[in-house]
Design a protein around this motif. Structure first.
Motif, short mmCIF file in Angstrom:
data_model
loop_
_atom_site.label_atom_id
_atom_site.label_comp_id
_atom_site.label_asym_id
_atom_site.label_seq_id
_atom_site.Cartn_x
_atom_site.Cartn_y
_atom_site.Cartn_z
N LEU A 13 37.02 107.27 87.67
CA LEU A 13 38.23 107.92 88.77
C LEU A 13 38.70 108.53 88.89
CD1 LEU A 13 35.67 105.85 90.22
CD2 LEU A 13 36.76 105.51 92.03
N ARG A 14 39.66 107.82 87.63
CA ARG A 14 41.13 108.98 87.41
C ARG A 14 41.25 109.41 86.84
NH1 ARG A 14 45.25 105.42 85.29
NH2 ARG A 14 43.84 103.75 84.59
N GLU A 15 40.37 109.68 85.99
CA GLU A 15 40.17 111.03 84.73
C GLU A 15 39.04 111.60 85.81
OE1 GLU A 15 42.65 111.06 82.10
OE2 GLU A 15 43.36 109.03 83.31
N ASN A 16 38.48 111.02 86.51
CA ASN A 16 36.85 112.12 86.69
C ASN A 16 36.21 112.52 85.77
OD1 ASN A 16 38.06 112.62 89.83
ND2 ASN A 16 39.32 114.19 87.84
N GLY A 17 35.84 111.35 84.86
CA GLY A 17 34.72 111.24 84.15
C GLY A 17 34.33 110.10 83.12
N VAL A 18 33.49 109.73 83.28
CA VAL A 18 33.16 108.86 82.22
C VAL A 18 33.52 108.57 80.52
CG1 VAL A 18 30.98 107.43 81.38
CG2 VAL A 18 31.69 107.97 83.29
N ARG A 19 32.98 110.04 79.94
CA ARG A 19 33.59 110.02 78.65
C ARG A 19 35.30 109.95 78.24
NH1 ARG A 19 29.82 111.11 75.36
NH2 ARG A 19 27.46 112.05 76.52
N ALA A 20 35.61 110.94 79.18
CA ALA A 20 37.29 110.84 79.51
C ALA A 20 38.16 109.35 79.30
CB ALA A 20 37.94 111.56 79.88
N ALA A 21 37.20 108.36 79.66
CA ALA A 21 37.01 107.25 80.83
C ALA A 21 37.44 106.14 79.12
CB ALA A 21 37.07 106.55 81.20
N ALA A 22 36.06 106.65 78.95
CA ALA A 22 35.40 105.64 77.52
C ALA A 22 36.81 105.94 76.00
CB ALA A 22 33.93 106.63 77.05
N VAL A 29 30.73 104.72 75.69
CA VAL A 29 30.32 105.96 76.79
C VAL A 29 29.63 104.92 77.91
CG1 VAL A 29 29.11 107.70 77.95
CG2 VAL A 29 31.04 107.46 75.57
N SER A 30 28.33 104.33 77.12
CA SER A 30 27.15 103.91 77.58
C SER A 30 27.54 102.63 78.71
CB SER A 30 26.17 102.59 76.76
OG SER A 30 26.40 102.82 75.53
N THR A 31 28.58 102.21 77.97
CA THR A 31 29.21 100.74 78.81
C THR A 31 30.29 101.24 80.01
OG1 THR A 31 29.66 99.79 76.61
CG2 THR A 31 31.33 98.34 78.10
N VAL A 32 31.10 101.96 80.09
CA VAL A 32 31.74 102.64 81.13
C VAL A 32 30.75 103.21 81.97
CG1 VAL A 32 33.18 104.17 82.13
CG2 VAL A 32 33.45 103.22 79.23
N ALA A 33 29.55 103.89 81.56
CA ALA A 33 28.43 104.21 82.51
C ALA A 33 28.13 102.97 83.32
CB ALA A 33 27.66 105.14 81.87
N SER A 34 28.01 102.05 82.49
CA SER A 34 27.02 100.94 83.24
C SER A 34 27.99 100.15 84.16
CB SER A 34 26.82 100.00 82.23
OG SER A 34 25.88 100.92 81.62
N ALA A 35 29.47 99.56 83.63
CA ALA A 35 30.15 99.85 84.53
C ALA A 35 30.48 99.74 85.69
CB ALA A 35 31.17 99.30 83.77
N LEU A 36 30.88 101.58 85.80
CA LEU A 36 30.41 102.09 87.22
C LEU A 36 29.09 102.13 88.14
CD1 LEU A 36 31.99 104.81 88.52
CD2 LEU A 36 30.48 106.50 87.47
N THR A 37 27.92 101.92 87.23
CA THR A 37 27.38 101.90 88.04
C THR A 37 27.11 100.28 88.23
OG1 THR A 37 25.60 103.07 87.07
CG2 THR A 37 24.44 101.44 88.15
#
Length: 387
Positions: A13-22, A29-37
């Protein structure tokens, strides 16, 4: 729920993107996307809007942004991490909220045996949970003795963090439970955005709302959005059906025509009739305001212009895309634009705007779109009973 899930969700949410957060967290990236879901599923809401490879905060995401940021800060404090510290050390040492809440229960009870009875857990299971937390956090949280347990200084400091974490998480969970219960008990109907309070769509939606309340016991939630947002909501199960003005619907949806209305060309500098070269001349002088491609109104407008002006009209005009009928009407009334809008549109008193009615071949058709499951079909039948 893992603390890491909350931390990664907040980063997205803070970085406006999964890749940026990763990139910042060091997690795949897959771990971050799964966490958001997982976080969205746990909270029963959509935190971000997905589309075109980009993410944008949803309205609910904006509302919860500060709460999630505070939760994330508390989760980092459990690991003794500052907001800027790397997450590398905790990616392989997951700690869950449930385990922390059990730890706090043990420290308050002063006895693993007593806490196990209160929580209706096996004492060996609770002992393993406490040992695992201490190992993963890398510090001793309690002193064990024959008369029970005593919090260490580390344990006392952690209890304060856990207490606030539990209060904030419980508040979000209660909100989530309310949303879930409303979803289970009620029905949801989405609609294209009405052109105004006196438009036909607004009248229909108001009539459905009142008659539904009089006839059916479960609540009905009604929302308006763009065609793209409505179809996304239908796919994600946020709507049981949507009222759409698009004439093209995929076979995986059920389409039930409900209304058909005339359209008209609006503008200050229009010819007296739609026939003849004067129409193309008028369109070349003033900007043309159209809806997005997914809109049924845009599709009918395009069909009309192709038939009356030929396929070359796209290269001879200045085109604006506006998905709001009130904004489009304002552009027509006060900025000299031309647009095709519902013929039933009520203009302000004294408006100096021409309105040329389009032939009956170009109707705006409103249809109820739903999935093919039994629940959705029954909902459509109930809506039809209210017309």
């Amino acid at each position: 729920m893992r603390l890491l899930t909350i931390i990664l969700g907040d980063l997205v949410l803070r970085e406006n993107g999964v890749r940026a957060a990763a990139r910042i967290s060091g997690a795949p990236v897959s771990t971050v996307a799964s966490a958001l879901t997982r976080l969205e599923a746990e909270l029963s809401l959509q935190l971000v809007r997905r589309g075109g490879g980009d993410l944008a905060l949803s309205v609910q995401g904006e509302q919860l942004r500060n709460s999630l940021e505070r939760l994330s800060t508390l989760c980092r404090r459990v690991y003794r991490l500052s907001p800027d510290d790397s997450l590398g050390a905790i990616l392989t040492t997951p700690v869950t909220l449930e385990a922390l809440f059990r730890l706090a229960g043990v420290l308050r009870a002063g006895s693993i045996r007593k806490a196990a009875l209160e929580m209706q857990l096996g004492q060996p299971q609770l002992t393993r949970t406490i040992t695992q937390i201490e190992q993963r956090l890398g510090r001793v949280l309690m002193e064990r003795g024959s008369h029970g347990v005593t919090p260490t200084a580390e344990g006392l400091a952690l209890i304060e963090v856990i207490d606030e974490l539990q209060d904030r998480w419980s508040h979000l969970s209660r909100t989530s439970d309310n949303r879930f219960e409303r979803g289970v008990r009620g029905r949801s109907l989405g609609s294209v955005i009405p052109s105004g309070s006196q438009s036909e769509i607004a009248e229909v939606m108001a009539r459905i709302s009142v008659r539904w309340l009089q006839r059916f016991p479960m609540p009905l939630f009604i929302a308006s959005a763009t065609a793209e947002e409505l179809m996304t909501g239908l796919d994600e199960g946020r709507y049981d059906a949507v009222l759409l003005d698009s004439g093209t619907v995929e076979d995986r949806y059920r389409c039930v025509p409900m209304l058909a209305g005339r359209l008209a060309l609006y503008g200050k500098d229009l010819p007296d009739t739609l026939a003849g070269p004067e129409l193309m001349e008028a369109l070349s002088r003033a900007p043309l305001a159209l809806q997005s491609l997914r809109s049924g109104l845009r599709q009918k407008t395009t069909q009309f212009l192709d038939d009356f002006c030929g396929p070359d009209w796209r290269w001879k005009i200045r085109l604006m895309e506006i998905d709001s009928v009130p904004v489009t009407l304002n552009a027509v009334l006060y900025q000299g634009a031309i647009s095709v809008l519902p013929a039933s549109l009520r203009l302000p008193a004294g408006a100096c705007v021409k309105r040329l009615l389009l032939p009956a071949d170009y109707l705006q058709t409103l249809s109820l779109i739903s999935r093919h499951d039994a629940r959705s079909q029954r909902f459509v039948e109930q809506i039809q009973e209210l017309f």
